[in-house]
Write an enzyme that holds these catalytic residues in place. Sequence first.
Site, PDB file in Angstrom:
ATOM      1  CG  ASP A  90      -2.097  -0.951   1.068  1.00  0.00           C
ATOM      2  OD1 ASP A  90      -2.291  -1.470  -0.052  1.00  0.00           O
ATOM      3  OD2 ASP A  90      -2.797  -1.191   2.065  1.00  0.00           O
ATOM      4  NE  ARG A 130      -0.988   2.248  13.189  1.00  0.00           N
ATOM      5  CZ  ARG A 130      -0.125   1.460  12.577  1.00  0.00           C
ATOM      6  NH1 ARG A 130       1.162   1.763  12.584  1.00  0.00           N
ATOM      7  NH2 ARG A 130      -0.530   0.379  11.973  1.00  0.00           N
ATOM      8  CG  ASP A 184      -3.914   1.924  12.390  1.00  0.00           C
ATOM      9  OD1 ASP A 184      -4.050   2.083  13.617  1.00  0.00           O
ATOM     10  OD2 ASP A 184      -3.449   0.911  11.876  1.00  0.00           O
ATOM     11  CB  SER A 240      -3.607  -6.701   7.120  1.00  0.00           C
ATOM     12  OG  SER A 240      -3.197  -5.520   7.741  1.00  0.00           O
TER      13      SER A 240
HETATM   14  N1  ARG Z   1      -7.456  -3.691  15.661  1.00  0.00           N
HETATM   15  C1  ARG Z   1      -6.228  -3.217  16.193  1.00  0.00           C
HETATM   16  C2  ARG Z   1      -6.238  -1.738  16.373  1.00  0.00           C
HETATM   17  O1  ARG Z   1      -7.055  -1.080  15.787  1.00  0.00           O
HETATM   18  C3  ARG Z   1      -5.030  -3.649  15.381  1.00  0.00           C
HETATM   19  C4  ARG Z   1      -5.015  -3.279  13.937  1.00  0.00           C
HETATM   20  C5  ARG Z   1      -3.723  -3.664  13.359  1.00  0.00           C
HETATM   21  N2  ARG Z   1      -3.658  -3.593  11.956  1.00  0.00           N
HETATM   22  C6  ARG Z   1      -3.349  -4.624  11.147  1.00  0.00           C
HETATM   23  N3  ARG Z   1      -3.282  -4.366   9.885  1.00  0.00           N
HETATM   24  N4  ARG Z   1      -3.154  -5.826  11.594  1.00  0.00           N
HETATM   25  O2  ARG Z   1      -5.467  -1.224  17.138  1.00  0.00           O
END
Ligand code: ARG
Length: 395
Positions: free
Chosen positions: A15, A95, A124, A173
Amino acid sequence: MEKDKVVLAFSGGLDTSICVPLLREHYGFDEVVTVAVDVGQPEGEVQRATEMGRMLADRHYTIDVKEVFVSDYIVPSIKANGSYEGYPMGTALARPLIAEEIVRVAEKEGAGAIAHGCTGKGNDQLRFDFIFRAAGYEIVAPMREMNLTREWEIRYAEEHDIPVSVAKDRPYSIDENCWTRSIEGGMLENPAHHPPEDIYAWTVAPEDAPDTVECVEIEFEKGVPVALNGEMLSGLTLIRRLNLIGGRNGVGRNDMIEDRILGLKAREIYEHPAATVLLAAHRDLEHLVLTRHELAFKRIVDERWSELGYMGLVHEPLFHALNAFINTTQERVSGTVDVGLYKGSVRVLGRSSLSGLYSDDLVSFDSCALDQSHAVGFSNYYGLQARLLKSLKKQ
Ligand code: ARG
């Protein structure tokens, strides 16, 4: 500020890699600067991001913030028993720090815009946007704005000589930092589908773990884990070691349905051995040293802290106020906790603290230090109003 220069939060995956030519061709930026922020993802991944960034962008930065991530984000999360819907948060903690580092580069570069590769479905995008908007930047998010399919992305990458071999054989992912590893997407999107064993990288299956209990002693100082089995360690080393120890005992797996900020339910799988052990030990130590009232109120505070942390709202004034309360309580959270790890489970085996409110002299059945007959007077008043009401109802 240059309107034609953009700084891109860069991971080196498919991406964000195709974002580089997209920002030039589709959005018309003259200059694309990529930034990879190292929060403890696998070394190979950081290396790949560095190589890809150097290859694709006009300029690339790789910034190592692992130590700050531990001291300023993971440690407060331990003090707050940080967990969202039952799992220790990790991505959510990383993040804001990643975003702040991107802003720093954007300021240094004098860029007019910041770009990221988040989709329009996850958390995110919101955690990033919050920090970027607060810093006054225009946000460009090609994945969210262009609604691209994976096939289109792969074709576009190939047309631009971007290697996609890794992307092709990685159907999930994955987001990883030194605190948690998360796996989602692909066939895991069917919540009924049993996860294949090969998605896990930090933990063995509990049933394959050794048949003996592995004991670990953790020492806390003011809510911060400082030593493992008697050896003083930096936060990062302690976490990494405990990830190995917990992982080989099958500790710290989580397969759950999670409520995202947008309201979407998602199937998420996590690995977080050190976090599972440290949070269990920390909670237990708090029960030894904090008063009943502190514990009851802190449960509410921890819950609110975790919710704001999950949402990435780290500049929310309530978040700072909650941290102030939490830090006050942690002044006394010093001591040692022994845990036993066995086939996926963590059991606290013993705890001790100089600030402990436990008194065996008072509570022991073998001691007369407390005159039990005094309890009769207390008992006379106990539940008085409820007793009165009950007798009224009888009449
Ligand atoms: N659901 C979790 C969060 O929002 C983890 C997301 C992680 N992303 C991934 N592409 N695995 O913090």
